[in-house]
Design an enzyme around this catalytic site. Structure first.
Site, PDB file in Angstrom:
ATOM      1  N   ASP A 126     -52.489  39.600 -10.660  1.00 41.22           N
ATOM      2  CA  ASP A 126     -52.114  38.769 -11.804  1.00 41.22           C
ATOM      3  C   ASP A 126     -52.046  37.312 -11.330  1.00 41.22           C
ATOM      4  O   ASP A 126     -52.992  36.556 -11.506  1.00 41.22           O
ATOM      5  CB  ASP A 126     -50.771  39.241 -12.388  1.00 41.22           C
ATOM      6  CG  ASP A 126     -50.385  38.468 -13.645  1.00 41.22           C
ATOM      7  OD1 ASP A 126     -49.282  38.694 -14.167  1.00 41.22           O
ATOM      8  OD2 ASP A 126     -51.191  37.629 -14.086  1.00 41.22           O
ATOM      9  N   LYS A 157     -54.461  36.344 -18.042  1.00 35.79           N
ATOM     10  CA  LYS A 157     -53.640  35.656 -19.048  1.00 35.79           C
ATOM     11  C   LYS A 157     -54.521  34.578 -19.687  1.00 35.79           C
ATOM     12  O   LYS A 157     -54.619  33.455 -19.162  1.00 35.79           O
ATOM     13  CB  LYS A 157     -52.384  35.073 -18.427  1.00 35.79           C
ATOM     14  CG  LYS A 157     -51.386  36.137 -18.009  1.00 35.79           C
ATOM     15  CD  LYS A 157     -50.138  35.543 -17.403  1.00 35.79           C
ATOM     16  CE  LYS A 157     -49.016  36.541 -17.281  1.00 35.79           C
ATOM     17  NZ  LYS A 157     -49.370  37.851 -16.723  1.00 35.79           N
ATOM     18  N   ASP A 199     -44.401  45.562 -12.370  1.00 36.68           N
ATOM     19  CA  ASP A 199     -44.863  44.212 -12.057  1.00 36.68           C
ATOM     20  C   ASP A 199     -43.882  43.548 -11.091  1.00 36.68           C
ATOM     21  O   ASP A 199     -42.731  43.300 -11.432  1.00 36.68           O
ATOM     22  CB  ASP A 199     -44.968  43.375 -13.347  1.00 36.68           C
ATOM     23  CG  ASP A 199     -45.646  42.031 -13.087  1.00 36.68           C
ATOM     24  OD1 ASP A 199     -45.919  41.325 -14.072  1.00 36.68           O
ATOM     25  OD2 ASP A 199     -45.889  41.696 -11.914  1.00 36.68           O
ATOM     26  N   LYS A 228     -40.347  45.197 -14.719  1.00 38.77           N
ATOM     27  CA  LYS A 228     -40.370  44.253 -13.614  1.00 38.77           C
ATOM     28  C   LYS A 228     -39.649  44.842 -12.395  1.00 38.77           C
ATOM     29  O   LYS A 228     -38.547  45.371 -12.514  1.00 38.77           O
ATOM     30  CB  LYS A 228     -39.641  42.968 -14.028  1.00 38.77           C
ATOM     31  CG  LYS A 228     -40.325  42.198 -15.146  1.00 38.77           C
ATOM     32  CD  LYS A 228     -41.572  41.596 -14.655  1.00 38.77           C
ATOM     33  CE  LYS A 228     -42.274  40.810 -15.752  1.00 38.77           C
ATOM     34  NZ  LYS A 228     -43.512  40.208 -15.250  1.00 38.77           N
ATOM     35  N   GLU A 235     -48.500  45.831 -10.425  1.00 39.69           N
ATOM     36  CA  GLU A 235     -49.053  44.498 -10.644  1.00 39.69           C
ATOM     37  C   GLU A 235     -48.512  43.519  -9.596  1.00 39.69           C
ATOM     38  O   GLU A 235     -47.307  43.478  -9.361  1.00 39.69           O
ATOM     39  CB  GLU A 235     -48.652  44.043 -12.045  1.00 39.69           C
ATOM     40  CG  GLU A 235     -49.303  42.809 -12.568  1.00 39.69           C
ATOM     41  CD  GLU A 235     -49.018  42.610 -14.055  1.00 39.69           C
ATOM     42  OE1 GLU A 235     -49.041  43.589 -14.829  1.00 39.69           O
ATOM     43  OE2 GLU A 235     -48.721  41.459 -14.431  1.00 39.69           O
TER      44      GLU A 235
HETATM   45  O1  LIG Z   1     -48.228  41.334 -19.389  1.00 40.56           O
HETATM   46  C1  LIG Z   1     -47.323  41.759 -20.120  1.00 40.56           C
HETATM   47  O2  LIG Z   1     -47.141  42.961 -20.321  1.00 40.56           O
HETATM   48  C2  LIG Z   1     -46.368  40.806 -20.811  1.00 40.56           C
HETATM   49  C3  LIG Z   1     -46.393  39.405 -20.238  1.00 40.56           C
HETATM   50  C4  LIG Z   1     -45.768  39.353 -18.870  1.00 40.56           C
HETATM   51  O3  LIG Z   1     -45.357  40.366 -18.318  1.00 40.56           O
HETATM   52  C5  LIG Z   1     -45.643  38.084 -18.202  1.00 40.56           C
HETATM   53  C6  LIG Z   1     -46.018  36.903 -18.821  1.00 40.56           C
HETATM   54  C7  LIG Z   1     -45.820  35.650 -18.184  1.00 40.56           C
HETATM   55  C8  LIG Z   1     -45.213  35.577 -16.974  1.00 40.56           C
HETATM   56  C9  LIG Z   1     -44.556  36.756 -16.371  1.00 40.56           C
HETATM   57  O4  LIG Z   1     -43.192  36.741 -16.709  1.00 40.56           O
HETATM   58  C10 LIG Z   1     -45.108  38.102 -16.816  1.00 40.56           C
HETATM   59  C11 LIG Z   1     -46.155  38.605 -15.812  1.00 40.56           C
HETATM   60  O5  LIG Z   1     -46.008  38.373 -14.632  1.00 40.56           O
HETATM   61  O6  LIG Z   1     -47.109  39.285 -16.168  1.00 40.56           O
HETATM   62 MG   LIG Z   2     -47.584  39.868 -14.054  1.00 41.96          MG
END
Ligand SMILES: O=C(O)CCC(=O)C1=CC=C[C@@H](O)[C@@H]1C(=O)O
Ligand SMILES: [Mg+2]
Length: 314
Positions: free
Chosen positions: A217, A241, A164, A135, A192
Site C-alpha cells: 500500500d 489509492k 493492515d 488495523k 497489507e
Molecule cells: O482501504 C480501506 O479498506 C479503507 C481505507 C484505509 O484503510 C486507509 C485509508 C487511508 C489511510 C490509512 O488509514 C488506511 C490504509 O492504510 O489503507
Molecule cells: Mg493500507
C-alpha cells in the site's frame, strides 16, 4: 479547451479518529475544485492528500491552486507535476464526465483498531459486507494476536479478513502474523504493508516464505513507486489509492497492460473524490476484490447542499 477554475478548502472531523501505526488522524482536510468549460458544463474534483503516504501536503496543493489563473487550459491540467499526485487525480478526474452511480463492486468495511473492531463487524455484516479490514501494528503484538483470535473465530465462514499494518511491524512480528494467518487461509485475504516502505526486499522474501498473501500500500502510493515495485518483481497484491496516486489515465493504462492484482482503497474523500475513484476502481478491479470504500460513517452526515454552501464561502 479552456476552463474557469475555482477551489475551496474543506475540513471535516472524523466521527472517530482513524488510528493506525502512522498515528491518530482526527481531521480530514481536502480541496474541492470546480472547472467550468466553454459550454458551461461543471466538473468537480477533490484534492485529498495523505502526506504521510508520500503524496504532496495540503499546503503544497493549496499553493498550487493559489498560483493558478482563473482560466486554465487542458495543457496546464495535463502538465501537473508528478510531485502533486493528488492534484493530478483531482484535475484530471474533474472532467471524466462519469455520472455512473451504481458500480458493479463489492465493498470492504474498515474496522477500528484494537478490540473495538470486535463489536463493529456484526452490523456491517447485516448491511451486506463480507470483507473486513482490521488495523494491526497499533498496539503490542501479543494483545493484538489475542484480539485476532477472538475476531477470526467470531467471523462467519464466508467472511474475508484483511489485516493492515501500515508498515508498523518488525520482520519477526510479520513472521508471527504470517504464521498465524497461514492457519486461517480460508478467511484471511491478505496482510497489507507489513513492513516499512524501505523493506521491499524483506516483503518479497516473506511473500515467498508464507502462504498468506501480502499487499503493498504505502510502498506503491504513487505511479513512480508502483513502476519501481513492479519492475523489481512484485506480483502480489497492489493496494491503490486513486485519490493520491496521480493521473487516472496513466494508472488505467498500466493496469490494463500488466493485469496486476489491484485492490482500490479510499483516502476518506467526499462523494466527489469517491465517485471518481469508484469509476476508476470499476475499470481496474480485474480480480473483483472488494474495494476499500466501505461507507462506515467515518464522518457526521453531510448536508445535501454542502457543496453549494461551500461555494458561497469566500
Ligand atoms: O482501504 C480501506 O479498506 C479503507 C481505507 C484505509 O484503510 C486507509 C485509508 C487511508 C489511510 C490509512 O488509514 C488506511 C490504509 O492504510 O489503507
Ligand atoms: Mg493500507
Amino acid at each position: 479547451m479552456m476552463y474557469q477554475f475555482s477551489f475551496r478548502y474543506l475540513s471535516r472531523k472524523f466521527t472517530n479518529p482513524i488510528i493506525t501505526n502512522h498515528g491518530v488522524w482526527e481531521i480530514r482536510e481536502s480541496i474541492i475544485i470546480r472547472l467550468i468549460d466553454a459550454e458551461n458544463n461543471i466538473g468537480w474534483g477533490e484534492i485529498a492528500p495523505i502526506s504521510w503516504f508520500g503524496s504532496e501536503t495540503l499546503e503544497q496543493a493549496l499553493d498550487f491552486c493559489h498560483q493558478l489563473p482563473e482560466t486554465i487550459s487542458q495543457e496546464i491540467i495535463l502538465g501537473i507535476s508528478d510531485k502533486l499526485p493528488a492534484c493530478q487525480f483531482a484535475f484530471e478526474s474533474a472532467f471524466s464526465g462519469n455520472t455512473e452511480t451504481n458500480f458493479n463492486l463489492t465493498y470492504s468495511g474498515l474496522l477500528s483498531a484494537g478490540k473495538a473492531g470486535l463489536n463493529q463487524w456484526g452490523s456491517l455484516w447485516e448491511q451486506g459486507y463480507k470483507t473486513f479490514k482490521w488495523k494491526i501494528g497499533v498496539d503490542d503484538i501479543n494483545p493484538e494476536l489475542g484480539i485476532f483470535d477472538l475476531l477470526i473465530s467470531s467471523l462467519p465462514t464466508s467472511a474475508k479478513l484483511r489485516l493492515d499494518a501500515n508498515g508498523g511491524l518488525t520482520y519477526q512480528e510479520a513472521e508471527l502474523w504470517l504464521t498465524k494467518c497461514d492457519q486461517f487461509l480460508d478467511k484471511i485475504e491478505f496482510i497489507e504493508q507489513p513492513l516499512a516502505v524501505d523493506k521491499f526486499t524483506q516483503m518479497q522474501e516473506l511473500s515467498n516464505l508464507y502462504l498468506t498473501k501480502i499487499a503493498l500500500d504505502e510502498s506503491i502510493a504513487n505511479f513512480t513507486q508502483l513502476e519501481y515495485c513492479f519492475q523489481q518483481g512484485w506480483r502480489g497484491i497492489f493496494v491503490i489509492k486513486p485519490g493520491i496516486f496521480g493521473s487516472p489515465s496513466r494508472l488505467r493504462e498500466f493496469c490494463q497492460k500488466y493485469q496486476i492484482d489491484v485492490v482500490c482503497s479510499s483516502v476518506f474523500e467526499t462523494e466527489i473524490g469517491r465517485q471518481a475513484a469508484l469509476q476508476l476502481a470499476s475499470e481496474l478491479s480485474l480480480n473483483h476484490r472488494a474495494v476499500g470504500f466501505g461507507v462506515n460513517h467515518f464522518f457526521p452526515p453531510q448536508a445535501s447542499n454542502w457543496l453549494e454552501t461551500l461555494w458561497k464561502t469566500s
